[in-house]
Enzyme design. Structure first.
Site, PDB file in Angstrom:
ATOM      1  N   ASP A  81      -0.553   2.023  14.604  1.00 52.75           N
ATOM      2  CA  ASP A  81      -0.884   1.010  15.606  1.00 52.75           C
ATOM      3  C   ASP A  81       0.245   0.002  15.779  1.00 52.75           C
ATOM      4  O   ASP A  81       1.133  -0.121  14.930  1.00 52.75           O
ATOM      5  CB  ASP A  81      -2.173   0.281  15.229  1.00 52.75           C
ATOM      6  CG  ASP A  81      -2.047  -0.538  13.947  1.00 52.75           C
ATOM      7  OD1 ASP A  81      -1.505   0.000  12.958  1.00 52.75           O
ATOM      8  OD2 ASP A  81      -2.487  -1.704  13.924  1.00 52.75           O
ATOM      9  N   GLU A 176      -3.398  -1.232  10.906  1.00 53.24           N
ATOM     10  CA  GLU A 176      -2.743  -2.086   9.914  1.00 53.24           C
ATOM     11  C   GLU A 176      -2.520  -3.486  10.462  1.00 53.24           C
ATOM     12  O   GLU A 176      -2.633  -4.483   9.733  1.00 53.24           O
ATOM     13  CB  GLU A 176      -1.413  -1.452   9.498  1.00 53.24           C
ATOM     14  CG  GLU A 176      -0.730  -2.141   8.311  1.00 53.24           C
ATOM     15  CD  GLU A 176       0.199  -3.286   8.706  1.00 53.24           C
ATOM     16  OE1 GLU A 176       0.663  -4.013   7.795  1.00 53.24           O
ATOM     17  OE2 GLU A 176       0.462  -3.472   9.918  1.00 53.24           O
TER      18      GLU A 176
END
Length: 412
Positions: A81, A176
């Site tokens: 991400d 994350e």
């Protein structure tokens, strides 16, 4: 397809995660990159390739070379991400070949310039090639540079089974950037003895210390009365919130701290006379100082409740993660191997504490010791993000070298 080509392909995927989502992954679009990586890993001949579809975690293995089957299993982990801070949709990346050390015009039409006066570290890249955006999006080097470097390392070993190395495990995580990357990471399935996250910035950075972290929400309850008749009756929650914040040490604000200095950070405030809410994060590398900071925070609320009434201030506080140094100190060979590998490659090791968190911190406390390695990028989470071509290529060499050391291979 080399590491740069891989990276340029991956940044085309919009994988921005989203704060406050109760789902994992927090955004469905992260799955598209996971599926693409799954297909590439299968195609290049990786083994034990598992796409955990429900939660969007991806695992794979590079088998040990002949004679190294009994060596420790080393893992390399990166997140798919990108930050919610700036859009990652329609990234227009380009390579500035032979960077001259001056300002970089990112977008002539919008007059967006990455200035050396704002980012003086750019001078150190003179003569190298930088990957930049058009200034309207982030680049995604955090952490698609890490993803690309791990993929390139894996492809190298799969194409050169004669090079000594133990079994290598690969892990790619979602979310994350919103603090949830390790939430559903399957340490047992991963099966590594230890690992490295590849999620740092400049070449040579090596991190095995991070903040101890907590989040706190302060709710202030006031009483609204017509201001014309408010004397001795109104309790303005907004002003009480300001009073609470004024009790926190002014110097312990992230604007005034660096290195090992911790802080209280007011990240959001909203409300009115009746009710005001504040959201804080509390950070310190030292565990004792961290606990003292939390205690002081609660004491400030208790003091004001004594002044204004017990129901005025309510605090919800929750620890987020802890300093992985507590765990890594028991496995310092991980740091020593990384330093030795850097020095053998002519990379100057730069060991500094992380003024933030990393998946590696939580994974270390979950039983997977996990320092953090460089990626060769910079200016993460913003429109001026960049990655250095030569440093990304060097990082791939570093990952290869560390994996070889795990098999006891000391060949330079």
């Amino acid at each position: 397809m080399g590491v740069v080509e891989k990276f340029l392909e991956y940044v085309k995927f919009d994988t921005q995660s989203m704060e406050g989502s109760a789902a994992t992954p927090s955004t469905e679009k992260q799955r598209e990159l996971a599926k693409a990586l799954f297909a590439q890993l299968k195609e290049m001949g990786a083994e034990e390739v598992v796409y955990e579809e429900e939660r969007c975690y991806l695992y794979a293995s590079v088998p040990a070379s002949a004679g190294c089957e009994d060596r420790p299993v080393v893992g390399f982990i990166a997140h798919m991400d990108t930050s919610p801070a700036v859009t990652g949709k329609d990234v227009k990346a380009r390579i500035v070949e032979g960077y001259d050390g001056g300002d970089i015009l990112l977008n002539p039409e919008k007059k967006i310039v990455m200035k050396v006066s704002d980012f003086p570290e750019l001078v150190s890249y003179k003569g190298k090639s930088l990957i930049v955006t058009d200034g309207t999006t982030l680049l995604g080097a955090d952490d698609k540079a890490g993803v690309a470097e791990i993929m390139e390392m894996a492809e190298y070993f799969l194409n050169h089974p004669e090079v000594p190395h133990g079994k290598i495990r690969i892990g790619f995580t979602p979310d994350e950037e919103v603090g949830a990357g390790a939430d559903y990471f399957d340490v047992k399935l991963f099966g590594a003895d230890y690992a490295y996250t590849v999620d740092g910035d400049r070449l040579g950075s090596l991190e095995y210390e991070n903040f101890n972290a907590a989040g706190a929400k302060v709710t202030v309850c006031g009483r609204s009365v017509h201001p014309g008749t408010a004397k001795n009756k109104m309790v303005n929650a907004i002003l009480l919130a300001q009073e609470f914040h004024s009790l926190l040490p002014a110097a312990e604000n992230p604007m005034y701290t660096c290195g090992y200095e911790g802080f209280y950070h007011l990240g959001a405030i909203a409300g009115d006379v009746e009710r005001t809410e504040m959201e804080y994060i509390i950070r310190d590398h030292d565990r004792e100082k961290f606990e003292n900071k939390k205690a002081y925070f609660l004491q400030a609320a208790a003091f004001l409740n004594g002044k204004y009434g017990e129901e005025t201030f309510a605090v919800e506080m929750k620890d987020s993660y802890y300093n992985m140094r507590e765990i890594i100190e028991q496995h310092m060979h991980l740091v020593e191997d990384a330093v030795a590998a850097m020095e053998e490659l002519g990379i100057e090791p730069d060991i500094e504490p992380i003024r933030g968190g990393t998946d590696g911190a939580r994974l270390s406390f979950m039983g997977l010791p996990c320092p953090n390695l460089c990626t060769g990028g910079g200016n993460f989470h913003g429109r001026f993000e960049y990655a250095c071509v030569e440093d990304m290529e060097k990082t791939v060499e570093l990952l290869v070298k560390i994996a070889r050391k795990s098999a006891g291979d000391e060949v330079s």
